[in-house]
Design a protein around this motif. Structure first.
Motif, short mmCIF file in Angstrom:
data_model
loop_
_atom_site.label_atom_id
_atom_site.label_comp_id
_atom_site.label_asym_id
_atom_site.label_seq_id
_atom_site.Cartn_x
_atom_site.Cartn_y
_atom_site.Cartn_z
N GLY A 1 0.78 -1.23 0.00
CA GLY A 1 0.00 0.00 0.00
C GLY A 1 0.82 1.28 0.00
N VAL A 2 2.13 1.16 -0.23
CA VAL A 2 3.01 2.31 -0.27
C VAL A 2 2.96 2.94 -1.66
N ILE A 3 2.74 4.24 -1.74
CA ILE A 3 2.70 4.93 -3.02
C ILE A 3 4.10 4.94 -3.64
N LYS A 4 4.20 4.42 -4.87
CA LYS A 4 5.49 4.35 -5.56
C LYS A 4 5.59 5.41 -6.66
N TYR A 5 4.45 5.89 -7.15
CA TYR A 5 4.46 6.95 -8.16
C TYR A 5 3.10 7.65 -8.15
N ASP B 1 -13.33 0.61 -1.50
CA ASP B 1 -14.65 1.12 -1.10
C ASP B 1 -14.55 2.20 -0.02
N GLY B 2 -13.36 2.71 0.22
CA GLY B 2 -13.17 3.71 1.25
C GLY B 2 -12.49 3.14 2.48
N SER B 3 -12.54 1.80 2.62
CA SER B 3 -11.88 1.19 3.76
C SER B 3 -11.05 -0.05 3.40
N SER B 4 -11.41 -0.73 2.32
CA SER B 4 -10.71 -1.97 1.96
C SER B 4 -10.60 -2.11 0.45
N TRP B 5 -9.59 -2.87 0.00
CA TRP B 5 -9.44 -3.23 -1.41
C TRP B 5 -10.19 -4.52 -1.69
N PHE B 6 -10.81 -4.59 -2.86
CA PHE B 6 -11.50 -5.78 -3.32
C PHE B 6 -11.01 -6.09 -4.73
N ASN B 7 -10.95 -7.37 -5.09
CA ASN B 7 -10.51 -7.80 -6.42
C ASN B 7 -11.67 -8.42 -7.17
N SER B 8 -11.70 -8.19 -8.47
CA SER B 8 -12.74 -8.75 -9.32
C SER B 8 -12.10 -9.48 -10.48
#
Length: 137
Positions: free
Chosen positions: A42-46, A118-125
């Motif tokens: 979750g670290v911003i790389k760019y 969704d504002g609190s968690s990542w989801f994959n589809s």
């Protein structure tokens, strides 16, 4: 999201990111829409220097380009390229174009997948893919 080393994004340096966007309702000029790369932790790389005023979007999907030309980061397993918009209204917001994975041979749902927050968690589809084009440096 890069799932594994077979992903076409693995160890590539994105230089440009085209994505289909549209507005719903009448979002204001602020906050703007941006694009970033984050690693698996979750670290911003760019962060793209391009920002888009959501009020200038139409109600039909249109291609918008984010500049990644100064990016030096190579994508790794678990990394994500994403658009970011922190709209504050349930009626005035921005939508990104998606397509079913079976709509194109480019969208496999195995090596790279659509992820959303969704504002609190990542989801994959694994059944949908972001309607975008990512260019390599």
């Amino acid at each position: 999201r890069v799932i594994n080393t077979s992903s076409s994004l693995y160890q590539k340096k994105p230089s440009k990111f085209d994505v289909k966007l549209r507005k719903v309702g009448t979002p204001g000029a602020s906050p703007t829409i941006g694009a970033k790369i984050i690693n698996s932790a979750g670290v911003i790389k760019y962060t793209s220097p391009t920002t888009i005023d959501p009020s200038t979007l139409t109600t039909s999907l249109e291609t918008k380009t984010f500049d990644f030309s100064t990016n030096t980061y190579e994508m790794q397993t678990g990394d994500k390229i994403f658009i970011e918009y922190d709209g504050t209204s349930e009626t005035d917001y921005v939508r990104a174009g998606v397509r079913p994975n079976d709509d194109s041979s480019e969208a496999d749902g195995t090596n790279s997948t659509l992820s959303y927050h969704d504002g609190s968690s990542w989801f994959n589809s694994a059944s949908r893919d972001l309607a975008c084009t990512i260019y390599e440096a």
